[in-house]
Design an enzyme around this catalytic site. Structure first.
Site, mmCIF file in Angstrom:
data_model
loop_
_atom_site.group_PDB
_atom_site.id
_atom_site.type_symbol
_atom_site.label_atom_id
_atom_site.label_comp_id
_atom_site.label_asym_id
_atom_site.label_seq_id
_atom_site.Cartn_x
_atom_site.Cartn_y
_atom_site.Cartn_z
ATOM 1 N N CYS A 235 -5.151 9.589 -3.264
ATOM 2 C CA CYS A 235 -4.401 8.650 -2.405
ATOM 3 C C CYS A 235 -2.955 8.493 -2.873
ATOM 4 C CB CYS A 235 -5.041 7.269 -2.414
ATOM 5 S SG CYS A 235 -6.709 7.224 -1.772
ATOM 6 N N HIS B 169 -11.367 7.025 4.723
ATOM 7 C CA HIS B 169 -10.463 8.173 4.867
ATOM 8 C C HIS B 169 -11.221 9.418 4.415
ATOM 9 C CE1 HIS B 169 -6.358 5.883 4.425
ATOM 10 N NE2 HIS B 169 -6.495 6.286 5.678
ATOM 11 N N ASP C 15 0.813 -1.223 0.000
ATOM 12 C CA ASP C 15 0.000 0.000 0.000
ATOM 13 C C ASP C 15 0.847 1.273 0.000
ATOM 14 O OD1 ASP C 15 -2.653 -0.821 -0.194
ATOM 15 O OD2 ASP C 15 -2.877 -1.143 1.968
HETATM 16 N N1 ARG Z 1 -5.362 0.013 1.048
HETATM 17 C C1 ARG Z 1 -5.086 1.299 1.606
HETATM 18 C C2 ARG Z 1 -5.671 1.390 3.018
HETATM 19 O O1 ARG Z 1 -6.708 0.831 3.257
HETATM 20 C C3 ARG Z 1 -5.622 2.377 0.743
HETATM 21 C C4 ARG Z 1 -5.258 3.757 1.174
HETATM 22 C C5 ARG Z 1 -5.828 4.814 0.324
HETATM 23 N N2 ARG Z 1 -5.318 6.081 0.622
HETATM 24 C C6 ARG Z 1 -6.039 7.187 0.849
HETATM 25 N N3 ARG Z 1 -5.409 8.314 0.993
HETATM 26 N N4 ARG Z 1 -7.333 7.153 0.997
HETATM 27 O O2 ARG Z 1 -5.110 1.986 3.890
#
Ligand code: ARG
Length: 288
Positions: A281, A187, A87
């Site tokens: 992201c 988020h 990630d």
């Molecule tokens: N798989 C990551 C998580 O769940 C994705 C993060 C996405 N990033 C963001 N800024 N929303 O943490």
């Protein structure tokens, strides 16, 4: 003059904002090439380790985004991706940077813990002197969004509410807490996007009733996303003041942005959506 002429109707307001000159300002971003990108665990509802991802396509989509930023006149710095951190491509989560000050990230899930120090090391090695290793869990710009001289701060799934006070103390600007309630939008940057120093767009149902009230109070003219646009991650967008880069599938938002005088640019990051991420992201803004 009749009284009605002096009351700005919603239509008149939209027209006024459409005529606002939209000026792009050059930005500096930090990104991380998805060389080790994969979905090997699940920490949000989008992630299904049973579904294979296409690493070549992920890399091609990410590269197109990086090149698009550069073609728009922005600077893109890159951080070395670390094996075992699939990630890490989501650079937005690596820190929050304002006035050259860097608030490090402390992840909620053990799978991402090592990313915090990895990102902070990059800042230490790249001339940043004011670094703060956080006491409380916060996932960087995933949950902290700078709007002018204020910070909107998410909590509910990842960032600890106590981190909001820590961030306010460190940056010395008002930090406004907002509570997220829909696990698909875990988020803040999946439910709200900053468009300019005083404009945002968001998906109301992703927020608690109180937080919806706060957003209405602060941004009465905000663009509101419907569930269709939110579900394709249309709010995971990046604006430079004029161009708004967002997932191509968010057609409703693209139209609404155009009506406000922005230049929406649809981007395909479908492969990264399997991990629950898109344009914003992948992008950490370096504010000097
Ligand atoms: N798989 C990551 C998580 O769940 C994705 C993060 C996405 N990033 C963001 N800024 N929303 O943490």
């Amino acid at each position: 003059m009749p009284a009605t002429d002096t009351i700005p109707t919603p239509l008149a307001k939209a027209a006024a904002s459409a005529h606002r000159a939209r000026v792009a300002t050059p930005r500096r971003f930090l990104m991380c090439e998805p060389l080790h990108f994969d979905v090997t665990y699940s920490i949000n509802p989008w992630m299904d380790p049973g579904k294979p991802v296409d690493p070549g396509l992920a890399l091609a989509q990410w590269t197109a985004l990086r090149d698009l930023y550069r073609s728009l006149g922005h600077t893109v710095e890159v951080i070395e991706p670390a094996p075992g951190l699939p990630d890490m491509v989501f650079a937005a989560n690596g820190a929050t940077v304002l006035d050259g000050k860097v608030l490090g990230a402390r992840f909620r899930h053990v799978e991402r813990t090592a990313e915090g120090p990895a990102y902070l090391n990059w800042f230490a090695g790249n001339g940043y002197r004011e670094l703060h290793w956080p006491e409380h869990i916060n996932e960087g710009e995933g949950d902290y969004l700078v709007v002018g001289r204020r910070i909107l701060a998410g909590s509910g799934f990842r960032t600890d509410r106590r981190s909001h006070a820590e961030a306010q103390e460190f940056f010395g600007v008002p930090v406004i807490g907002l509570t997220l309630v829909d696990p698909r939008f875990y988020h803040l940057d999946t439910a709200l996007a900053v468009l300019s120093d005083d404009e945002v767009m968001y998906y109301p149902a992703a927020f608690s009733p109180g937080s919806r009230g706060v957003l209405r109070e602060l941004f009465p003219d905000a663009i509101l996303a419907d569930e269709e646009d939110a579900a394709v991650f249309g709010l995971n967008a990046l604006s430079d003041g004029r161009h708004v880069l967002l997932p191509a599938a968010a057609t409703g938002l693209r139209r609404k942005l155009g009506e406000r005088g922005f230049e929406p640019i649809g981007v395909d990051l479908t492969e990264l959506l399997y991990a629950g991420g898109s344009v914003k992201c992948c992008t950490l803004e370096l504010r000097s």
